[in-house]
Write a protein that holds these residues in place. Structure first.
Motif, PDB file in Angstrom:
ATOM      1  N   ARG A 196      -0.692  -6.128   5.891  1.00 22.39           N
ATOM      2  CA  ARG A 196      -2.398  -5.911   5.637  1.00 22.39           C
ATOM      3  C   ARG A 196      -2.727  -4.517   5.448  1.00 22.39           C
ATOM      4  N   GLU A 204      -4.499  -3.174   2.314  1.00 16.61           N
ATOM      5  CA  GLU A 204      -5.710  -2.334   2.188  1.00 16.61           C
ATOM      6  C   GLU A 204      -5.436  -0.552   2.140  1.00 16.61           C
ATOM      7  N   LEU A 212      -5.209  -0.219  -1.814  1.00 17.34           N
ATOM      8  CA  LEU A 212      -6.528  -0.789  -2.428  1.00 17.34           C
ATOM      9  C   LEU A 212      -7.369   0.351  -2.352  1.00 17.34           C
ATOM     10  N   ALA A 226     -13.891  -9.008   3.804  1.00 18.46           N
ATOM     11  CA  ALA A 226     -12.399  -9.193   4.089  1.00 18.46           C
ATOM     12  C   ALA A 226     -11.854  -9.228   5.694  1.00 18.46           C
ATOM     13  N   TYR A 229      -6.140  -9.169  -2.653  1.00 15.98           N
ATOM     14  CA  TYR A 229      -6.052  -7.663  -2.377  1.00 15.98           C
ATOM     15  C   TYR A 229      -5.009  -7.320  -3.678  1.00 15.98           C
TER      16      TYR A 229
END
Length: 170
Positions: free
Chosen positions: A15, A19, A22, A117, A143
Motif C-alpha cells: 500500500r 500510494e 501515485l 481511499a 491505484y
C-alpha cells in the motif's frame, strides 16, 4: 517554489508503495507546471492538438474525481469541466482560465481521493462497476490505473514543457 518529489522506499509495503508512486506522479505533474505563466500553461503542444499543461491538470482533476468519488464510493458529484455538449471541456481553455483555479481544483480532488481511499483496503471493491464488464474494481486496481494514467500524461507534460521553454528533466 520547488515541488519536492521522492520515490517510495524500495522496501515499502504494497500500500505504501502504491500510494508513494501515485503521489510521486502527482508531484511530477505539478513540477512540470512550475514557474510558468497562465498563458504558457494554456499553450497547446502542437497544432492541431489542444493538449496543454493546464488542460492536463484539469483532466487529472476530472480523473481523480471519477475514480475515487464516482467509481470507488458511488458518489457522483458530476464533472468539473466537461459537459454533454463538450465532453473534453477540460482541454478547451480560454484566457479566463487560471492556474490558481485549475491547481486548487486538482488539489481538492487529490485531498478527497486520499480521504476516501483511506477508508478502504487494497482488496475492497468499488461501488461503481466497469462499463465494459459490469465488475467492480479493487482499490489496488484503481491505484495501479491512476499511476498508469499519471505516468502517461507526465510523458505528455515533458514534451509540452520542453516546447514551451526548453526545460527537461526526469
Amino acid at each position: 517554489m520547488t515541488t519536492a518529489r521522492h520515490e517510495p522506499a524500495q522496501t515499502a509495503g504494497e500500500r505504501a508503495m502504491l500510494e508513494g508512486w501515485l503521489d510521486y506522479h502527482r508531484r511530477t505533474l505539478a513540477w512540470k507546471c512550475e514557474g510558468l505563466t497562465d498563458e504558457q500553461l494554456r499553450t497547446a503542444s502542437v497544432p492541431p492538438s489542444e493538449l496543454s499543461l493546464m488542460g492536463l491538470v484539469r483532466h487529472m482533476a476530472e480523473v481523480e474525481r471519477a475514480w475515487f468519488r464516482k467509481v470507488l464510493v458511488g458518489d457522483d458529484p458530476g464533472p468539473i469541466y466537461c459537459t454533454e455538449e463538450d465532453p473534453d471541456g477540460e482541454f478547451h481553455l480560454t484566457g479566463a482560465d487560471t492556474w490558481q483555479e485549475a491547481y486548487g481544483t486538482w488539489q481538492a480532488e487529490i485531498t478527497a481521493a486520499r480521504r476516501i481511499a483511506a477508508g478502504f483496503g487494497l482488496d475492497d471493491l468499488s461501488k461503481g462497476r466497469s462499463r465494459f464488464t459490469e465488475e467492480p474494481f479493487s482499490l489496488r486496481w484503481i491505484y495501479t490505473h491512476m499511476i498508469e494514467e499519471y505516468a502517461r500524461h507526465n510523458g505528455h507534460a515533458d514534451l509540452i514543457r520542453e516546447r514551451i521553454d526548453g526545460a527537461t528533466g526526469d
